[in-house]
Motif scaffolding. Sequence first.
Motif, short mmCIF file in Angstrom:
data_model
loop_
_atom_site.label_atom_id
_atom_site.label_comp_id
_atom_site.label_asym_id
_atom_site.label_seq_id
_atom_site.Cartn_x
_atom_site.Cartn_y
_atom_site.Cartn_z
N VAL A 92 37.37 38.31 52.34
CA VAL A 92 38.00 37.88 51.09
C VAL A 92 36.93 37.66 50.01
O VAL A 92 37.13 38.01 48.84
CB VAL A 92 38.85 36.61 51.34
N ALA A 93 35.78 37.12 50.42
CA ALA A 93 34.68 36.94 49.45
C ALA A 93 34.16 38.29 48.97
O ALA A 93 33.89 38.48 47.77
CB ALA A 93 33.56 36.13 50.10
N ALA A 94 34.04 39.25 49.90
CA ALA A 94 33.57 40.59 49.54
C ALA A 94 34.57 41.26 48.59
O ALA A 94 34.18 41.92 47.61
CB ALA A 94 33.38 41.44 50.79
N ALA A 95 35.85 41.08 48.88
CA ALA A 95 36.89 41.67 48.02
C ALA A 95 36.79 41.11 46.60
O ALA A 95 36.94 41.85 45.62
CB ALA A 95 38.27 41.37 48.60
N LEU A 96 36.52 39.81 46.51
CA LEU A 96 36.36 39.18 45.18
C LEU A 96 35.16 39.80 44.44
O LEU A 96 35.26 40.13 43.26
CB LEU A 96 36.15 37.67 45.35
N GLY A 97 34.05 39.97 45.18
CA GLY A 97 32.85 40.56 44.57
C GLY A 97 33.11 41.97 44.07
O GLY A 97 32.79 42.30 42.91
N PHE A 98 33.74 42.81 44.91
CA PHE A 98 34.03 44.20 44.50
C PHE A 98 35.00 44.23 43.32
O PHE A 98 34.86 45.05 42.41
CB PHE A 98 34.60 45.00 45.67
N ALA A 99 35.97 43.33 43.33
CA ALA A 99 36.98 43.32 42.26
C ALA A 99 36.34 43.00 40.91
O ALA A 99 36.72 43.57 39.89
CB ALA A 99 38.07 42.30 42.59
N LEU A 100 35.37 42.11 40.92
CA LEU A 100 34.77 41.69 39.65
C LEU A 100 33.62 42.61 39.21
O LEU A 100 33.29 42.66 38.02
CB LEU A 100 34.28 40.24 39.75
N LEU A 101 33.00 43.34 40.17
CA LEU A 101 31.84 44.17 39.82
C LEU A 101 32.20 45.64 39.60
O LEU A 101 31.40 46.41 39.07
CB LEU A 101 30.77 44.05 40.91
N THR A 102 33.41 46.03 40.01
CA THR A 102 33.84 47.43 39.80
C THR A 102 33.96 47.70 38.29
O THR A 102 34.34 46.80 37.55
CB THR A 102 35.22 47.63 40.47
N PRO A 103 33.64 48.93 37.83
CA PRO A 103 33.78 49.24 36.40
C PRO A 103 35.20 48.97 35.90
O PRO A 103 36.16 49.15 36.65
CB PRO A 103 33.45 50.73 36.33
N ALA A 104 35.30 48.56 34.65
CA ALA A 104 36.62 48.24 34.08
C ALA A 104 37.45 49.52 33.94
O ALA A 104 36.92 50.61 33.72
CB ALA A 104 36.45 47.59 32.72
N GLU A 105 38.74 49.37 34.07
CA GLU A 105 39.66 50.51 33.93
C GLU A 105 39.70 50.93 32.45
O GLU A 105 39.57 50.09 31.56
CB GLU A 105 41.04 50.07 34.44
#
Lengths: 249, 37
Positions: free
Chosen positions: A22-35
């Motif tokens: 869940v922590a990793a998912a949060l990191g990927f969600a916030l660091l992925t390029p914006a749509e």
Amino acid sequence: MTDAASRRSFPRWLDIVAVLGVAAALGFALLTPAERTQGTPARMLYLHVPSIWLAYVAFVVTLAGSVAYLATRRMHWDHLAVSSAEIGVVFTGIAIVDGMIWAKPIWGVYWTWDARLTLTAVMFFVYLGYLALRRTIPDPPARAGRAAILGIVGAFQIPLVHFSVMWWRTLHQPPTLLRPDDMQIDGPLLAALWIGVAAFTVLYVALMRHRMELARIELVSYGEAIATVGPVAGDAVAAPEVTAGRSGL
Amino acid sequence: MKWVILGYTVTYGALAGYVASLTVRLRNARGRLAEKQ
């Protein structure tokens, strides 16, 4: 490590993996390029889709547990059904609330009586009713049987909710996952989405282990309470004796 | 960005709340069972 020790340590490891996921998912969600079109608010996708995915999974497991209980009358299946329904209600609530938070900057409103939104809200309240129904029936087998029927009937809403965006004209976008054609989403965004789905699925399994243990303990406690004090309801109530000539009629 | 922060706070807060609630219910149930046995 013995089998018993292995069984005891498994949930602990699962808990750790779930928290890290869940922590990793949060990191990927916030660091992925914006749509490109929606910008930052589209990051809600990485919460919203895994949440409603988990709700679907949870209610399908409730359906399976309900069918298996009615077929076998083994309480283990009832524990599976109720545990999954409770977690499904939590994830449906999360999906509705974070969907509203996403809707405000994109649609301009938190809520609209759109087919997808309305049917999801109905599904939420039906399964909330499932949990409420269970609290009204103290006898475990009677409770399990009646709840199983609602658990089966309630599952008819899952395809209705999922395909509502294709069957009716709605404001909500078409499904991101489980759609008949190819997914219209770029690689990095899709990777973040799958990581979110995987993390929430592991979290669901970890929560299920604990919730099912709670259901088992509650059943054992109920059995011991009945054995100690006898049936709780109905014992103090006896039919009045009617003596001939003294009925007053 | 404020909507994203709000959304993630609400979601992770709700999950943490449910986990805490489940932990307390499980601990209390284990305690009650141990007392009876």
